[in-house]
Design a protein around this motif. Structure first.
Motif, PDB file in Angstrom:
ATOM      1  N   UNK A  12       2.699   1.873   6.917  1.00 41.45           N
ATOM      2  CA  UNK A  12       1.887   3.040   7.297  1.00 41.45           C
ATOM      3  C   UNK A  12       2.278   4.258   6.484  1.00 41.45           C
ATOM      4  N   UNK A  13       3.581   4.458   6.289  1.00 39.43           N
ATOM      5  CA  UNK A  13       4.048   5.574   5.468  1.00 39.43           C
ATOM      6  C   UNK A  13       3.638   5.380   4.019  1.00 39.43           C
ATOM      7  N   UNK A  14       3.809   4.168   3.494  1.00 39.31           N
ATOM      8  CA  UNK A  14       3.444   3.908   2.096  1.00 39.31           C
ATOM      9  C   UNK A  14       1.957   4.153   1.858  1.00 39.31           C
ATOM     10  N   UNK A  15       1.137   3.852   2.858  1.00 40.34           N
ATOM     11  CA  UNK A  15      -0.301   4.091   2.721  1.00 40.34           C
ATOM     12  C   UNK A  15      -0.583   5.577   2.569  1.00 40.34           C
ATOM     13  N   UNK A  16       0.123   6.392   3.335  1.00 33.83           N
ATOM     14  CA  UNK A  16      -0.044   7.847   3.212  1.00 33.83           C
ATOM     15  C   UNK A  16       0.435   8.317   1.845  1.00 33.83           C
ATOM     16  N   UNK A  17       1.547   7.769   1.368  1.00 30.19           N
ATOM     17  CA  UNK A  17       2.056   8.137   0.051  1.00 30.19           C
ATOM     18  C   UNK A  17       1.049   7.799  -1.037  1.00 30.19           C
ATOM     19  N   UNK A  18       0.431   6.620  -0.923  1.00 34.73           N
ATOM     20  CA  UNK A  18      -0.546   6.196  -1.934  1.00 34.73           C
ATOM     21  C   UNK A  18      -1.769   7.095  -1.948  1.00 34.73           C
ATOM     22  N   UNK A  19      -2.102   7.674  -0.788  1.00 32.35           N
ATOM     23  CA  UNK A  19      -3.240   8.591  -0.716  1.00 32.35           C
ATOM     24  C   UNK A  19      -2.898   9.963  -1.255  1.00 32.35           C
ATOM     25  N   UNK A  20      -1.599  10.296  -1.288  1.00 28.98           N
ATOM     26  CA  UNK A  20      -1.166  11.643  -1.644  1.00 28.98           C
ATOM     27  C   UNK A  20      -0.808  11.799  -3.107  1.00 28.98           C
ATOM     28  N   UNK A  21      -0.385  10.722  -3.754  1.00 24.79           N
ATOM     29  CA  UNK A  21       0.044  10.786  -5.145  1.00 24.79           C
ATOM     30  C   UNK A  21      -0.633   9.686  -5.942  1.00 24.79           C
ATOM     31  N   UNK A  22      -0.703   9.864  -7.252  1.00 24.64           N
ATOM     32  CA  UNK A  22      -1.163   8.796  -8.132  1.00 24.64           C
ATOM     33  C   UNK A  22       0.017   7.867  -8.390  1.00 24.64           C
ATOM     34  N   UNK A  23      -0.103   6.626  -7.987  1.00 31.19           N
ATOM     35  CA  UNK A  23       0.997   5.685  -8.155  1.00 31.19           C
ATOM     36  C   UNK A  23       1.195   5.368  -9.630  1.00 31.19           C
ATOM     37  N   UNK A  24       2.466   5.433 -10.067  1.00 33.15           N
ATOM     38  CA  UNK A  24       2.798   5.073 -11.442  1.00 33.15           C
ATOM     39  C   UNK A  24       3.433   3.711 -11.546  1.00 33.15           C
ATOM     40  N   UNK A  25       3.580   3.040 -10.392  1.00 35.05           N
ATOM     41  CA  UNK A  25       4.192   1.725 -10.351  1.00 35.05           C
ATOM     42  C   UNK A  25       4.227   1.236  -8.918  1.00 35.05           C
TER      43      UNK A  25
END
Length: 439
Positions: free
Chosen positions: A346-359
């Motif tokens: 759930x936290x990782x999903x929020x992170x993915x929505x907040x930043x452009x993943x580089x990896x």
């Protein structure tokens, strides 16, 4: 190391520029845990003031409060050296927030984590972390951090359409890579982009080759820190030699001396060039913003080395969240519960929505979203197979300030690889002495 990345407060920024926002310090009542009785309903976390970092943490704080009822106050400090000093000061004076978000790797080691931080190796989530991240937030005595953010790599960005058109396969060795370059040149495309107008971009052949260095000599980083390994000697010399070979073979864009980073991304996205050694986080952010239609055409593979059997990515780890030893009692329990949540899907999903993943994420169970950049999805296989290794900056505090100028000279044919590596060995001596190392 000094590279501009998202969530890394050294000098290259992946999707964000260095912050200049003013420092906002909360009063003593918000920082440090103390020996609270009962159940804590408020926590404070100290982060850098880069806009992307603030947006990320505000999203996490809001979601956690909604789920748990615990409010998380986000305090900020400037990025870079000023922020490093503030963190050291607050730790030494006992005035640190309940948690703080900071670099993993050698900069963390400078905080003396065994003396200043709460060990977290016994937490249930510790076994779910990628081994590289564990190495980056641990000492011989314990593990001290939980990740927030995603990894990224120093690798070869490439245009998949050119590869498909010419019937090329992803190379696993330097010889295979050079053969592909000759075929690309014969087809009238630019084999390798270099953008020395932005000097920081010149370092990737050296920095991204470190997986190959450590694969051949696993003790290289430790011995380098002790002054017992040199870039002028194999295997580390190879990164400089690759730059010289590319230059001498005439494989670069004609404007390599003046082209800037944005030019490099454009040439890859539009199929004008085939290869660009770069940080995946930088490119993923730039593609998403400026060339979204090119996503499926852009992929990534490791900087190839001499040995095709040792083919893997040099990776950078996300920042860690740490708990100072001044956080005690109910605040400590609340901080640990917050960490438990930060490493959930759930936290990782929020992170993915907040930043452009580089990896990829570095927590088991935190999968890439369907809309993750294609080049990031390419990286997942290397993570799944264990074919990744930490960049040198996570294993050693030694990085000289002149690397980007030296690599420009080598890559431009002004200085030989041997001379450039030897000059860089001289450059790092000053930093080693400043760090108090017995060189």
């Amino acid at each position: 190391m000094e590279v501009n990345v998202i969530n890394h407060k050294t000098r290259w920024v992946v999707g964000a520029t260095a912050a200049t926002a003013a420092l906002a310090l909360a009063g003593c009542s918000a920082g440090g845990g103390g020996g609270d009785d009962g159940e804590a309903t408020e926590l404070s976390v100290y982060i850098d003031s880069t806009p992307s970092s603030v947006a990320l943490w505000e999203g996490l704080a809001a979601a956690y409060e909604e789920e748990s009822g615990v409010s998380v106050e986000v305090e900020t400090h400037p990025a870079g050296g000023e922020g490093d000093n503030l963190i050291k000061t607050r730790l030494s004076t006992g005035d640190m927030s309940d948690l703080f978000w900071y670099n993993s790797g050698s900069l963390l080691q400078a905080l003396n984590p065994d003396q200043t931080l709460v060990p977290l190796g016994d937490e249930d989530w510790a076994g779910s972390l990628d081994d590289n991240f564990v190495d980056a937030v641990s000492t011989d005595n314990g593990l001290y951090g939980a990740p927030v953010g995603a990894s990224f790599a120093g690798a070869m960005i490439y245009n998949k359409d050119i590869y498909s058109e010419l019937g090329l396969e992803v190379p696993r060795s330097w010889d295979e890579f050079m053969a592909n370059n000759e075929a690309i040149k014969a087809a009238g495309k630019v084999p390798v982009v270099q953008t020395y107008g932005d000097t920081w971009t010149s370092q990737l052949f050296v920095l991204g080759d470190f997986y190959n260095v450590s694969a051949e000599d696993p003790d290289w980083a430790e011995a380098y820190t002790e002054g017992e390994r040199k870039y002028a000697d194999p295997p580390a010399l190879a990164g400089f030699q690759y730059m010289q070979e590319i230059s001498e073979a005439g494989l670069l864009n004609e404007d390599f001396a003046s082209a800037i980073y944005d030019d490099g991304v454009r040439m890859i996205a539009e199929g004008e060039a085939a290869h660009y050694p770069m940080l995946t986080g930088n490119v993923a952010a730039a593609l998403g913003e400026n060339y979204p239609d090119a996503d499926a055409s852009v992929g990534v593979f490791p900087i190839p080395g001499e040995n095709a059997d040792a083919n893997g990515l040099t990776v950078w780890m996300p920042n860690g969240v740490y708990v100072p030893k001044t956080t005690e009692g109910a605040k400590l329990e609340a901080a640990k519960e917050f960490l438990d949540w930060l490493v959930t899907p759930a936290s990782c999903e929020i992170q993915a929505e907040s930043i452009t993943l580089g990896g990829p994420f570095v927590v088991e169970g935190c999968d890439l979203p369907d809309n993750a950049p294609t080049l990031v999805k390419d990286m997942q296989t290397y993570f799944d197979e264990g074919n990744t290794g930490l960049a040198l900056e996570f294993l050693s505090p030694i990085k000289g300030p002149a690397l980007e100028q030296i690599t420009v000279e080598v890559g431009s044919g002004i200085r030989s690889a041997a001379d450039g590596a030897a000059l860089y060995d001289e450059d790092v001596v000053k930093q080693a002495q400043q760090l108090g190392l017995d060189w």
